[in-house]
Design an enzyme around this catalytic site. Sequence first.
Site, mmCIF file in Angstrom:
data_model
loop_
_atom_site.group_PDB
_atom_site.id
_atom_site.type_symbol
_atom_site.label_atom_id
_atom_site.label_comp_id
_atom_site.label_asym_id
_atom_site.label_seq_id
_atom_site.Cartn_x
_atom_site.Cartn_y
_atom_site.Cartn_z
ATOM 1 N N ALA A 1 -5.498 -5.927 -1.670
ATOM 2 C CA ALA A 1 -4.277 -5.569 -2.390
ATOM 3 C C ALA A 1 -3.848 -6.682 -3.352
ATOM 4 C CB ALA A 1 -3.152 -5.293 -1.392
ATOM 5 N N HIS B 1 9.865 0.177 10.706
ATOM 6 C CA HIS B 1 9.586 -0.353 12.041
ATOM 7 C C HIS B 1 10.428 -1.576 12.410
ATOM 8 C CE1 HIS B 1 5.405 1.783 11.932
ATOM 9 N NE2 HIS B 1 6.405 2.603 12.154
ATOM 10 N N ASP C 1 7.641 -7.894 8.706
ATOM 11 C CA ASP C 1 7.917 -9.169 8.030
ATOM 12 C C ASP C 1 8.866 -8.906 6.859
ATOM 13 O OD1 ASP C 1 6.466 -8.680 5.482
ATOM 14 O OD2 ASP C 1 4.642 -8.808 6.683
HETATM 15 P P1 NAD Z 1 -3.050 -1.802 10.807
HETATM 16 O O1 NAD Z 1 -3.263 -3.158 11.353
HETATM 17 O O2 NAD Z 1 -3.267 -0.637 11.681
HETATM 18 O O3 NAD Z 1 -4.037 -1.606 9.546
HETATM 19 C C1 NAD Z 1 -4.170 -2.587 8.544
HETATM 20 C C2 NAD Z 1 -4.906 -1.960 7.394
HETATM 21 O O4 NAD Z 1 -4.937 -2.884 6.310
HETATM 22 C C3 NAD Z 1 -6.375 -1.616 7.692
HETATM 23 O O5 NAD Z 1 -6.635 -0.301 7.222
HETATM 24 C C4 NAD Z 1 -7.163 -2.646 6.878
HETATM 25 O O6 NAD Z 1 -8.398 -2.133 6.418
HETATM 26 C C5 NAD Z 1 -6.227 -2.913 5.729
HETATM 27 N N1 NAD Z 1 -6.345 -4.230 5.091
HETATM 28 C C6 NAD Z 1 -6.587 -5.432 5.663
HETATM 29 N N2 NAD Z 1 -6.556 -6.407 4.744
HETATM 30 C C7 NAD Z 1 -6.284 -5.824 3.546
HETATM 31 C C8 NAD Z 1 -6.118 -6.319 2.230
HETATM 32 N N3 NAD Z 1 -6.230 -7.631 1.939
HETATM 33 N N4 NAD Z 1 -5.832 -5.425 1.237
HETATM 34 C C9 NAD Z 1 -5.728 -4.099 1.512
HETATM 35 N N5 NAD Z 1 -5.872 -3.574 2.756
HETATM 36 C C10 NAD Z 1 -6.153 -4.435 3.760
HETATM 37 O O7 NAD Z 1 -1.603 -1.804 10.181
HETATM 38 P P2 NAD Z 1 -0.551 -0.639 9.912
HETATM 39 O O8 NAD Z 1 -1.242 0.536 9.363
HETATM 40 O O9 NAD Z 1 0.547 -1.277 9.178
HETATM 41 O O10 NAD Z 1 0.012 -0.168 11.334
HETATM 42 C C11 NAD Z 1 0.234 -0.890 12.475
HETATM 43 C C12 NAD Z 1 1.598 -1.383 12.883
HETATM 44 O O11 NAD Z 1 1.441 -2.745 12.720
HETATM 45 C C13 NAD Z 1 2.838 -1.098 12.135
HETATM 46 O O12 NAD Z 1 3.696 -0.442 12.978
HETATM 47 C C14 NAD Z 1 3.471 -2.486 11.825
HETATM 48 O O13 NAD Z 1 4.812 -2.534 12.272
HETATM 49 C C15 NAD Z 1 2.664 -3.414 12.610
HETATM 50 N N6 NAD Z 1 2.287 -4.736 12.023
HETATM 51 C C16 NAD Z 1 3.037 -5.324 11.056
HETATM 52 C C17 NAD Z 1 2.647 -6.537 10.525
HETATM 53 C C18 NAD Z 1 3.507 -7.158 9.452
HETATM 54 O O14 NAD Z 1 4.700 -6.886 9.407
HETATM 55 N N7 NAD Z 1 2.938 -7.975 8.570
HETATM 56 C C19 NAD Z 1 1.476 -7.157 10.961
HETATM 57 C C20 NAD Z 1 0.733 -6.526 11.962
HETATM 58 C C21 NAD Z 1 1.145 -5.307 12.468
#
Ligand code: NAD
Length: 247
Positions: free
Chosen positions: A232, A120, A105
């Site tokens: 966060a 990514h 995003d």
């Molecule tokens: P992930 O989904 O594997 O992990 C998300 C992490 O965030 C978890 O450890 C969870 O406990 C934590 N979390 C959830 N809500 C939170 C909050 N409010 N405050 C702090 N921590 C919180 O995501 P990742 O590690 O980024 O890896 C997965 C892949 O997902 C990446 O390659 C990414 O490109 C993709 N992705 C991106 C988006 C985005 O761009 N917003 C959304 C979903 C997935």
Amino acid sequence: MSAEEIRKVAEIILDANFLIALTGAGISAESGIPTFRGKNGLWNKYRPEELATPQAFKRDPIKVWEWYRWRIGLVLKAKPNPGHIALAELEKLGFLKALITQNVDDLHERAGSRRVIKLHGNILEARCINCEYKTKFSEPPREIPPKCPVCSSLLRPNVVWFNEPLPEEALREALSLTYRADAILVVGTSGVVMPAGAIPFTVKERGGVVIEINISESAITPIVDIFLRGPAGKLLPAIIEELRKKY
Ligand code: NAD
Ligand code: ZN
């Protein structure tokens, strides 16, 4: 979180010469963009590994594009939350040198972060699978799957899928920042996607300090110096507030 832990984190940030941040989907969760893992994960019916792959796109581009169209709509509607804004503030104050994100995003950019390395890719962009054509969405694509206006081949999301290499330039920059960092703030990532998940380990091995913010433990938690448990969007602004007292 305790006030004591926040004070300690502020001290580390003040002492650091070269602080970087690594963020993941968790930082955008409070903006309404679902994460891949953990509760409220994306599209519970499907595992991301079944949709975010070149194989899935080859097999069923319409299904993959439907998923992306839905996610593009969410991102366009979302707004940066206090976590994104605090990281931008940390950079403006001169404490944060760069931010490496796994997110596709654009919420860090919209919050005002300037040095953002997108490991990514960008979900708001699409590129042709055949030629150099690239485009940017200001609304979700109407026609699925979108086609290249130049050569009529399929367009694909300009993101890194599982089993694909990272964009070279972004990877090179991320590695050079990782080698320079003497402290890293790891926010909202499960730490299981490589090579991004290895970045905090490299900082640690080279003598740096690792601070983690997450609502639950991750693959990185075993090596952290300080683990702040919580959202966060609450903890990052609390750190800024503490820094302002000392600064
Ligand atoms: P992930 O989904 O594997 O992990 C998300 C992490 O965030 C978890 O450890 C969870 O406990 C934590 N979390 C959830 N809500 C939170 C909050 N409010 N405050 C702090 N921590 C919180 O995501 P990742 O590690 O980024 O890896 C997965 C892949 O997902 C990446 O390659 C990414 O490109 C993709 N992705 C991106 C988006 C985005 O761009 N917003 C959304 C979903 C997935
Ligand atoms: Zn083309």
